[in-house]
Design a protein around this motif. Structure first.
Motif, mmCIF file in Angstrom:
data_model
loop_
_atom_site.group_PDB
_atom_site.id
_atom_site.type_symbol
_atom_site.label_atom_id
_atom_site.label_comp_id
_atom_site.label_asym_id
_atom_site.label_seq_id
_atom_site.Cartn_x
_atom_site.Cartn_y
_atom_site.Cartn_z
ATOM 1 N N CYS A 18 -9.211 8.703 -2.516
ATOM 2 C CA CYS A 18 -10.293 7.842 -2.051
ATOM 3 C C CYS A 18 -11.647 8.300 -2.581
ATOM 4 N N GLN A 19 -11.739 9.524 -3.085
ATOM 5 C CA GLN A 19 -13.023 10.057 -3.522
ATOM 6 C C GLN A 19 -13.635 9.247 -4.653
ATOM 7 N N LYS A 20 -12.837 8.555 -5.437
ATOM 8 C CA LYS A 20 -13.358 7.854 -6.609
ATOM 9 C C LYS A 20 -13.912 6.482 -6.262
ATOM 10 N N SER A 23 -17.450 1.985 -1.166
ATOM 11 C CA SER A 23 -16.929 1.207 -0.052
ATOM 12 C C SER A 23 -17.042 -0.288 -0.308
ATOM 13 N N PRO A 24 -15.945 -1.038 -0.155
ATOM 14 C CA PRO A 24 -15.959 -2.473 -0.421
ATOM 15 C C PRO A 24 -16.076 -3.332 0.824
ATOM 16 N N GLN A 268 -9.150 2.624 2.661
ATOM 17 C CA GLN A 268 -8.381 1.393 2.838
ATOM 18 C C GLN A 268 -8.272 0.619 1.522
ATOM 19 N N ALA A 269 -9.384 0.516 0.822
ATOM 20 C CA ALA A 269 -9.381 -0.221 -0.441
ATOM 21 C C ALA A 269 -8.413 0.385 -1.439
ATOM 22 N N HIS A 282 -8.296 -5.555 -9.361
ATOM 23 C CA HIS A 282 -8.979 -6.246 -8.274
ATOM 24 C C HIS A 282 -9.913 -5.305 -7.538
ATOM 25 N N PRO A 283 -11.216 -5.627 -7.507
ATOM 26 C CA PRO A 283 -12.158 -4.786 -6.748
ATOM 27 C C PRO A 283 -12.157 -5.162 -5.280
ATOM 28 N N ILE A 284 -11.084 -4.884 -4.584
ATOM 29 C CA ILE A 284 -10.992 -5.200 -3.154
ATOM 30 C C ILE A 284 -12.103 -4.468 -2.399
#
Length: 284
Positions: A18-20, A23-24, A268-269, A282-284
């Protein structure tokens, strides 16, 4: 389909990969937004969702008639869909619907097979039980064939579902919708490559076992969902559940895991991309 850019970058420490991510916003992985309960005010509800930072949702399939409308329903919106035959709609299903499902999975843009599963909340007639299991096994095979994840519905049947997944040697992963089973069952699902759907049940004052399970399992095990218009949180003033309640579930999960909401959104993304969009950008 319109793409949505990530927002609210997070500079703190995030678990694992998740570090990369920046937040979407929030994403509802299970919302029956096409159901008639939203017909009077669907546009207004979605506008409210956007003001709350909700960037998209997945609409599960429940039967052939409804599934045939989902592509057009989601077109032009940040909404995605799955296709499946839900056990609680068994009176609508015909065996020919499996032929339809097999054909449409080859041509549609659905992101998963589902919602399907086993529902044994009360004594179930043997014929109904056999039909549910037949449809379950067939849809697992179709998901394996088309290399798609699944969205599973399980009520009073987690042990049987786990056994069936093992027998089928299913390796496509997916999410167990509205999980409320034991920690042992949860870990068995994780071992099979599944995530667990987490919704308004987490907000119930007496949901002590679920909160303990959430604490014990890794953050990546959980995917946020509402199941709207069903499973309305106890804190809601209305009888209808809505995706607008998703941030409340997210904040509750973030507190349990001692993360900021933005950090949780980023993780989550990452999980959603890996599960539902592994071959796209996809940039969710």
């Amino acid at each position: 389909m319109k793409k949505y850019s990530p927002r609210d970058s997070f500079s703190g420490s995030l678990p694992g990969s998740c570090q990369k991510l920046s937040s979407p916003g929030w994403f509802d992985t299970h919302c029956h937004f096409d159901f008639p309960a939203f017909d009077p005010d669907r546009r207004a509800v979605w506008q409210h969702c956007e003001t709350l930072g909700i960037s998209g949702l997945i609409v599960p399939g429940v039967c052939r008639e409804q599934g045939e409308r989902l592509a057009s329903f989601c077109a032009g919106q940040p909404w995605f869909f799955a296709l499946g035959l839900h056990p609680c709609f068994s009176e609508r299903h015909r065996m020919a619907d499996l032929d339809w499902l097999e054909q449409v999975l080859s041509t549609s843009e659905c992101v998963a097979v589902g919602e399907f599963g086993l529902h044994f909340s009360r004594p179930v007639d043997l014929a109904v039980r056999q039909q549910q299991r037949q449809l379950f096994d067939a849809q697992i095979q179709l998901a394996q064939q088309h290399k798609l994840p699944v969205i599973l519905h399980g009520v009073g049947a987690h042990d049987e579902i786990i056994q069936a997944l093992r027998l089928a040697r299913f390796d496509g992963g997916g999410v167990v919708h509205a999980f409320s089973g034991s920690e042992q069952q949860a870990r068995q699902y994780l071992d099979l490559g599944f995530c667990l759907g987490l919704g308004g049940l987490l907000l119930r004052p007496n949901a002590h076992r679920l909160r303990r399970t959430v604490q014990q399992l890794p953050l990546e095990a959980w995917l946020l969902e509402t199941d709207a218009p069903d499973m309305t949180p106890a804190i809601a003033a209305s009888r209808r559940n809505s995706p607008v309640f998703l941030p409340l579930v997210g904040v509750a999960l973030a507190r349990i895991k001692q993360l900021t909401p933005a950090a949780l959104q980023a993780c989550q993304a990452d999980s959603i991309r890996k599960l539902f969009f592994p071959l796209s950008d996809h940039p969710i």
